[in-house]
Design a protein around this motif. Structure first.
Motif, mmCIF file in Angstrom:
data_model
loop_
_atom_site.group_PDB
_atom_site.id
_atom_site.type_symbol
_atom_site.label_atom_id
_atom_site.label_comp_id
_atom_site.label_asym_id
_atom_site.label_seq_id
_atom_site.Cartn_x
_atom_site.Cartn_y
_atom_site.Cartn_z
ATOM 1 N N HIS A 1 0.812 -1.212 0.000
ATOM 2 C CA HIS A 1 0.000 0.000 0.000
ATOM 3 C C HIS A 1 0.849 1.268 0.000
ATOM 4 O O HIS A 1 0.362 2.335 -0.352
ATOM 5 N N TYR A 2 2.103 1.151 0.427
ATOM 6 C CA TYR A 2 2.932 2.359 0.547
ATOM 7 C C TYR A 2 4.267 2.290 -0.185
ATOM 8 O O TYR A 2 4.970 3.290 -0.275
ATOM 9 N N GLY A 3 4.642 1.116 -0.649
ATOM 10 C CA GLY A 3 5.942 0.969 -1.315
ATOM 11 C C GLY A 3 5.985 1.763 -2.597
ATOM 12 O O GLY A 3 5.123 1.580 -3.451
ATOM 13 N N ASN A 4 6.965 2.596 -2.761
ATOM 14 C CA ASN A 4 7.168 3.543 -3.867
ATOM 15 C C ASN A 4 6.852 4.956 -3.420
ATOM 16 O O ASN A 4 7.052 5.875 -4.190
ATOM 17 N N TRP A 5 6.303 5.129 -2.234
ATOM 18 C CA TRP A 5 5.896 6.476 -1.846
ATOM 19 C C TRP A 5 6.458 6.815 -0.468
ATOM 20 O O TRP A 5 6.956 7.912 -0.244
ATOM 21 N N VAL A 6 6.412 5.845 0.456
ATOM 22 C CA VAL A 6 6.976 6.088 1.785
ATOM 23 C C VAL A 6 8.450 5.677 1.774
ATOM 24 O O VAL A 6 8.776 4.543 1.443
#
Lengths: 532, 532
Positions: free
Chosen positions: A277-282
């Motif tokens: 859900h967050y990999g690439n952004w967090v």
């Protein structure tokens, strides 16, 4: 003048790295026999015929008493001794006190707020009555490194196991602290037994201090050294710790590296997050920490932290010569340790050890193996140790490292950062450090140094290895400072002892030889011009 | 033509992202009422007055039955369900079977070599007798992620604890699998109860498959899907897993990212070495691993592995429009998650999720904290997950990563390297990977997709979030391939549920809304031109 003669003779004999001259009657005897040894025996001989006879007597006693010596060590290493467990250390202290009292040594428990140290004394019954005997303070420690029991493959950490036969010098005893450092304590006490058994009296007043918290940096030692200054007063300090040189040759060191440990914690999201859900952004703190670590050294292992090598004191001519004389073991080590390409851009191991170092001793973020979960971790931690050499202080290296981290664009904090700090700064790193232990390095050119070298040569067949700096660290700077005393290292255990790791072990041949070496150090010749 | 009209009307009403047209009698009714809804109600309405009445009836039933629903979930999550523990999963399966049979569902245990899956069926009692009902296969899983019990702060992982009052929508139930994914299973079953209680019959033939090994990649699912092809045959597959959008809005997804996990092990010396005796000379594998990880992404988080983005299929116009309509939550997330600067060079979270990712989910070498020892570790391990999007295969990404590691000068091996290999190569990396799960992404422009969107709109007040891709992974590609069926995601749980981490929890408001959503999906309108 005498000294110059001795040095010349020794150089002719191919042995001369240091000279010795006697400034008092016993010194003259020593000097003369030593000149003789230099002049008439081939290089790598063990000294005079008397020396050889003494050595053989002592060695024969050791051979006859192998099983009782081994039994004493087995009993000692069976007692768990991770310093964090204070009660265990009290049990160890009581046991060691019994070992000392069995020999009739004057024994004292030196209390600290936590773990007791032990002190013992042995009179110089063999010193000439005309002179005040040399006072030697021996240091060893009876605590051990933490154990990761499931990683031990030969035996459990505190269930000693002998692999091989006691009569085989290659046999090894496995258990925590066999090598680091209970083996040395047992060797010291067996040396006293041996001298008594063969009827040779110590020439020195021997004092012993046994540390119960060396593996956690001996936090009580500074105060203890101040408090017991008179009791511990000595002319030299010999630490009975650390491994011999990798060549296996008997070794004497004139100092040791210091150390300061640093913990870096890189902060990520406020909680572990699902990587889908967050990999690439967090941003991922393990990746940031990797990026930071990568800036610290170049591909050759040279530390890129600014000023890291600035305070290093160059080696003296004698020290450089000693380094050159140390047997080259690099090729064998590379083979044994699977090192395809060492760090150091071609420097020898000994040269490398005389420089400060930076080592990532541990790193952790999220989990690996069966416990691995598909998350972006909320933090990543690296444990770093920086080894120090003479004149390079713990404080200076820590400040340099902090400055380096800041220079990479990270925000450095001392304590757990609050939410506001983490919201504002893209890379927050908490840096904490231990108190550190400075390095020691005693000149090889003093009268006491020369006496120590003589005693060492008497104890061994062939040439001992003389190391300006031992790679490891013993927290002796407090003793050194409080007692104003030069420091020497007389390690006896095999280099491949797995100290600080699973399957720690002691090669029996090293134990037997170590007893003879310690006996010889109890028979130190009087230094030529000992200044009190 | 009807479809075009519907789309135009909806655009006027400010809601129009997708159009719908009825191709059969019931479809026409749906269409007409939907056009009416679009035309006469403001944007973010929940549909027609009938829809609103149904929704209210269902919600009222949920409110009256909160405590029994919660009791059923508490009993279910009290049973430990780490997939690795096969016996635990059998206990879970037996318990779930009881839950299904209590509802009178036709229930079957689908045996595998290890953990049993469960199948259940519910007839389409509310479908018009003239038409074959749409067959919907619902997927959920009843296993949970491994637990690191000491890290849980609210309660133990399998001792459910409600924080807050059951009447408060903000109250949360804490335990492993409350959110991922037992909560969804309880919601599905409560949806059946709710429809029955309020006297609304399902229009679809509902099938259910409950997975017992999702968190370890559902290894038995490929064969099981082939074996039970007829039993599982369906017109669409809805997975009841994953969190709703971070805005908290009810969410429907049209696909999910795939995943492949990779383990990198960097080799150092043959055994852990004392950092004092060897530091500066023996290379450190944790430092080498850091260096390698650092080459994998740039400072913006863009993956530097060659070809990493090559196979990405661009989003369609509808998908791009859907992305733009998703509420922006980045600022709130940055605040909540302490993200000073996200990765992605300014991309939105939703844009980021539609790209493949690389994440270091775990790293370990030596030890940190109290167990830290002053060693050069003998190896360092990184656990990496690479999320995949449509058309990017696990195999291709793993090969690209291996090529990248080789390009950095490391020697890549598949198995534990032997001594000879480690002696010759300065950096040996073992790379192993899991089997991987490809991504799915169903077009938003098909008749079934449009029907699903209608059902979703009926169930909620205001606009649902329509996501082309959910960030997480469910191993549905085997079902998708075996059954040749389009896949949809109907997640219901709160986004901040700590799934895959300690303190997993389910917000009660999400559970109550989820029941109404699943009830509406059991009342799916007939698609306009469903091709069988």
């Amino acid at each position: 003048m005498q000294r110059i003669v001795a040095r010349i003779v020794c150089r002719i004999a191919g042995m001369g790295r240091v000279g010795l001259a006697g400034g008092n009657p016993s010194g003259v005897v020593v000097l003369m026999s030593w000149i003789l040894a230099c002049a008439v025996t081939p290089a790598h001989s063990g000294g005079t015929e008397d020396d050889a006879a003494h050595r053989e007597k002592l060695a024969a006693w050791v051979t006859s008493n192998r099983s009782s010596i081994l039994d004493e060590l087995i009993a000692f290493v069976s007692i768990p001794n991770v310093a964090a467990n204070v009660e265990d250390m009290k049990t160890n202290a009581a046991h060691l006190k019994g070992m000392l009292e069995k020999r009739g040594l004057e024994t004292r428990i030196l209390e600290t707020p936590t773990r007791p140290y032990l002190f013992a004394r042995l009179g110089a019954s063999g010193a000439p009555s005309s002179a005040q005997p040399v006072r030697v303070l021996f240091y060893a420690h009876f605590d051990g490194q933490p154990v990761d029991a499931p990683s031990w493959t030969v035996t459990a950490p505190f269930t000693p196991k002998l692999k091989g036969d006691a009569s085989d010098r290659e046999a090894r005893l496995y258990a925590r602290s066999t090598a680091d450092d209970k083996g040395s304590i047992v060797a010291l006490l067996a040396a006293i037994d041996a001298l008594r058994a063969v009827g040779i009296a110590p020439t020195v007043e021997a004092k012993f201090i046994f540390d119960s918290e060396e593996e956690i940096g001996s936090p009580s030692l500074p105060e203890l050294a101040q408090q017991h200054k008179e009791l511990l007063a000595a002319d030299l300090l010999i630490f009975a710790d650390g491994p011999v040189h990798q060549s296996g040759r008997p070794t004497m060191s004139f100092g040791n590296r210091g150390i300061v440990t640093v913990t870096l914690r890189m902060y990520g999201p406020s909680r572990p997050l699902h990587s889908g859900h967050y990999g690439n952004w967090v941003p991922n703190p393990a990746e940031k920490l990797s990026r930071l670590i990568t800036t610290m050294k170049d591909a050759d292992g040279r530390v890129l932290v600014e000023g890291f090598y600035d305070d290093v004191v160059p080696l003296s001519a004698t020290e450089r010569e000693a380094l050159r004389a140390i047997p080259a073991v690099e090729a064998e080590l590379q083979d044994e340790l699977f090192i395809a390409r060492p760090e150091g851009a071609g420097a020898s191991l000994q040269e490398a050890i005389n420089l400060p170092s930076l080592n990532v001793r541990g790193i952790a973020s999220g989990s690996v193996g069966d416990e691995a979960r598909t998350i972006i971790p909320s933090s990543a931690t690296a444990e770093i140790d920086m080894r120090l050499v003479k004149n390079v202080t713990p404080e200076a290296q820590v400040e340099r490292l902090k400055a380096h981290v800041r220079k990479q664009g990270f925000h450095v904090v001392d304590d757990e950062p609050d939410a506001a700090t983490r919201r504002v700064h893209a890379g927050v790193v908490r840096i904490t450090s231990g108190p550190g232990t400075p390095a020691t390095r005693t000149s090889m050119d003093t009268p006491i140094s020369r006496a120590v070298i003589v005693a060492m040569r008497r104890a061994v067949e062939g040439e001992p290895v003389l190391m300006p700096t031992l790679g490891g660290t013993v927290p002796l700077h407090h003793l050194e400072a409080a007692l104003n005393v030069p420091v020497y290292g007389a390690p006896i255990v095999n280099y491949d002892n797995n100290q600080h790791a699973p399957d720690e072990n002691l090669r029996l041949g090293n134990l037997w030889d170590g007893i003879v070496i310690y006996a010889s150090l109890l028979r130190l010749p009087a230094p030529d011009d000992l200044a009190r």
